[in-house]
Design a protein around this motif. Structure first.
Motif, PDB file in Angstrom:
ATOM      1  N   GLU A   1      32.037  40.808  28.116  1.00 44.53           N
ATOM      2  CA  GLU A   1      31.095  40.584  28.778  1.00 44.53           C
ATOM      3  C   GLU A   1      29.667  40.606  27.896  1.00 44.53           C
ATOM      4  O   GLU A   1      29.398  41.449  27.089  1.00 44.53           O
ATOM      5  N   LYS A   2      28.961  39.537  28.271  1.00 38.70           N
ATOM      6  CA  LYS A   2      27.452  39.476  27.218  1.00 38.70           C
ATOM      7  C   LYS A   2      26.747  39.865  28.233  1.00 38.70           C
ATOM      8  O   LYS A   2      26.443  39.456  29.585  1.00 38.70           O
ATOM      9  N   ARG A   3      25.673  40.903  27.696  1.00 43.69           N
ATOM     10  CA  ARG A   3      24.563  41.427  28.362  1.00 43.69           C
ATOM     11  C   ARG A   3      23.423  41.255  27.766  1.00 43.69           C
ATOM     12  O   ARG A   3      23.126  41.347  26.441  1.00 43.69           O
TER      13      ARG A   3
ATOM     14  N   THR B   1      24.174  38.748  32.753  1.00 41.23           N
ATOM     15  CA  THR B   1      25.575  39.059  32.493  1.00 41.23           C
ATOM     16  C   THR B   1      26.184  37.905  32.407  1.00 41.23           C
ATOM     17  O   THR B   1      26.272  37.094  33.296  1.00 41.23           O
ATOM     18  N   LEU B   2      27.098  37.598  31.273  1.00 40.43           N
ATOM     19  CA  LEU B   2      27.795  36.430  30.988  1.00 40.43           C
ATOM     20  C   LEU B   2      29.237  36.689  30.765  1.00 40.43           C
ATOM     21  O   LEU B   2      29.192  37.676  29.819  1.00 40.43           O
ATOM     22  N   LYS B   3      30.071  36.003  31.071  1.00 36.75           N
ATOM     23  CA  LYS B   3      31.429  36.220  30.833  1.00 36.75           C
ATOM     24  C   LYS B   3      32.103  35.388  29.524  1.00 36.75           C
ATOM     25  O   LYS B   3      31.589  33.917  29.753  1.00 36.75           O
ATOM     26  N   SER B   4      33.324  35.495  28.940  1.00 39.40           N
ATOM     27  CA  SER B   4      33.916  34.458  28.009  1.00 39.40           C
ATOM     28  C   SER B   4      35.390  35.085  27.838  1.00 39.40           C
ATOM     29  O   SER B   4      35.464  36.340  28.069  1.00 39.40           O
TER      30      SER B   4
ATOM     31  N   PRO C   1      33.485  30.294  26.913  1.00 36.27           N
ATOM     32  CA  PRO C   1      32.578  30.807  27.857  1.00 36.27           C
ATOM     33  C   PRO C   1      33.062  30.385  29.197  1.00 36.27           C
ATOM     34  O   PRO C   1      33.452  29.471  29.620  1.00 36.27           O
ATOM     35  N   ALA C   2      32.783  31.350  30.138  1.00 37.01           N
ATOM     36  CA  ALA C   2      33.314  31.404  31.828  1.00 37.01           C
ATOM     37  C   ALA C   2      32.033  30.302  32.160  1.00 37.01           C
ATOM     38  O   ALA C   2      30.985  30.589  32.042  1.00 37.01           O
ATOM     39  N   PRO C   3      32.390  29.620  33.152  1.00 38.40           N
ATOM     40  CA  PRO C   3      31.440  28.765  34.081  1.00 38.40           C
ATOM     41  C   PRO C   3      30.395  29.753  34.702  1.00 38.40           C
ATOM     42  O   PRO C   3      30.719  30.913  35.240  1.00 38.40           O
ATOM     43  N   VAL C   4      29.125  29.481  34.614  1.00 33.58           N
ATOM     44  CA  VAL C   4      28.149  30.304  35.029  1.00 33.58           C
ATOM     45  C   VAL C   4      28.188  29.958  36.761  1.00 33.58           C
ATOM     46  O   VAL C   4      27.927  28.849  37.107  1.00 33.58           O
ATOM     47  N   GLU C   5      28.228  31.128  37.408  1.00 33.42           N
ATOM     48  CA  GLU C   5      28.043  30.619  38.947  1.00 33.42           C
ATOM     49  C   GLU C   5      26.833  30.245  39.675  1.00 33.42           C
ATOM     50  O   GLU C   5      26.844  29.621  40.314  1.00 33.42           O
TER      51      GLU C   5
END
Length: 257
Positions: A34-36, A71-74, A87-91
């Motif tokens: 989790e990137k913050r 917050t971004l996921k990967s 990286p996970a797609p941004v919602e």
């Protein structure tokens, strides 16, 4: 007494061997990060002395409508001493200027082969895509005695300075004996599960580690983009941003991480 001492030493030696034999090391699996990003701090720093009525009003509106932290996921997949950071797609897509700052994105797809020490990265710089293939970045880490638990693993702290001015704090676990980590941060005797750029208000921390056998074919190797090296990308960006002042310097730093 001598016999007793030899018995104690022998017992301790056997205990150590037993512990080593039964230690579990994760050599293949998936890590969710989790990137913050503290957007309020990033924007305030970026405005600096350039703040004016319009910028100040826009910043106030941003704070009223947007959370302080983005917050971004990967996912980092690893096996056979190779890693793939995706990286996970941004919602939701930001519809304001502040929310579209480079710090608020996570676009890099990075494949690293630690046997050959070669890294291949797909980097998006504004609307252009670059495919950067080069040797793995060398980071002069200084390992400390500080430890903390992250995602169920005991991690040791290490500090470094990269690109002459970016202070980095990392927490790695030698229970995952792969020298990887989020983005292009590598080079420690174990997997980096926690990473912070304190002066840049950005962190990456693992939220889970899944110990599972991963076929090497599942690792994503980037293939799209304008082929270049790290130095080539740096030269291109410096040329484009030479008249952008402090804003250009900040953008350059983020794109070259």
């Amino acid at each position: 007494m001598k016999k007793l001492i030899l018995t104690v030493i022998s017992s301790l030696f056997c205990t150590a061997l037993f512990a080593q034999a039964n230690a579990h090391f994760t050599t293949s699996g998936k890590i969710e990060y989790e990137k913050r990003v503290n957007m309020y701090a990033v924007i305030k720093k970026r405005l600096g002395n350039d703040d004016n009525g319009f910028a100040s009003q826009a910043f106030d509106n941003y704070k009223k409508n947007q959370p302080q932290f983005k917050t971004l996921k990967s996912t980092l997949t690893f096996t056979n001493n190779k890693t793939s950071f995706t990286p996970a797609p941004v919602e939701t897509v930001s519809n304001n200027w502040f929310g579209d700052m480079p710090e608020s994105h996570q676009d890099n797809i990075i494949y690293t082969d630690f046997d050959t020490q070669v890294s291949t990265s797909s980097k998006k710089v504004f609307e252009e895509q670059f495919l950067v293939k080069d040797t793995v970045r060398k980071i002069n880490w200084k390992i400390t005695d500080e430890t903390r638990e992250i995602a169920g693993y005991t991690c040791r702290r290490a500090n470094a300075l990269i690109m002459d001015s970016i202070y980095v704090v990392a927490f790695y676990s030698d229970e995952i004996p792969v020298s990887g980590g989020p983005e292009s941060f590598t080079g420690l005797p174990g997997m980096i599960l926690g990473l912070a750029l304190p002066h840049d208000n950005i962190t990456w921390f693992a939220t889970s580690v899944t110990d599972v056998t991963v076929p090497e074919a599942q690792l994503t190797i980037p293939k799209k983009g304008k082929a270049t090296t790290y130095k080539g990308l740096e030269t291109t960006l410096k040329k484009v941003m030479k008249d952008w002042g402090t804003w250009g310097q900040s953008y350059l730093k983020i794109f070259l991480l």
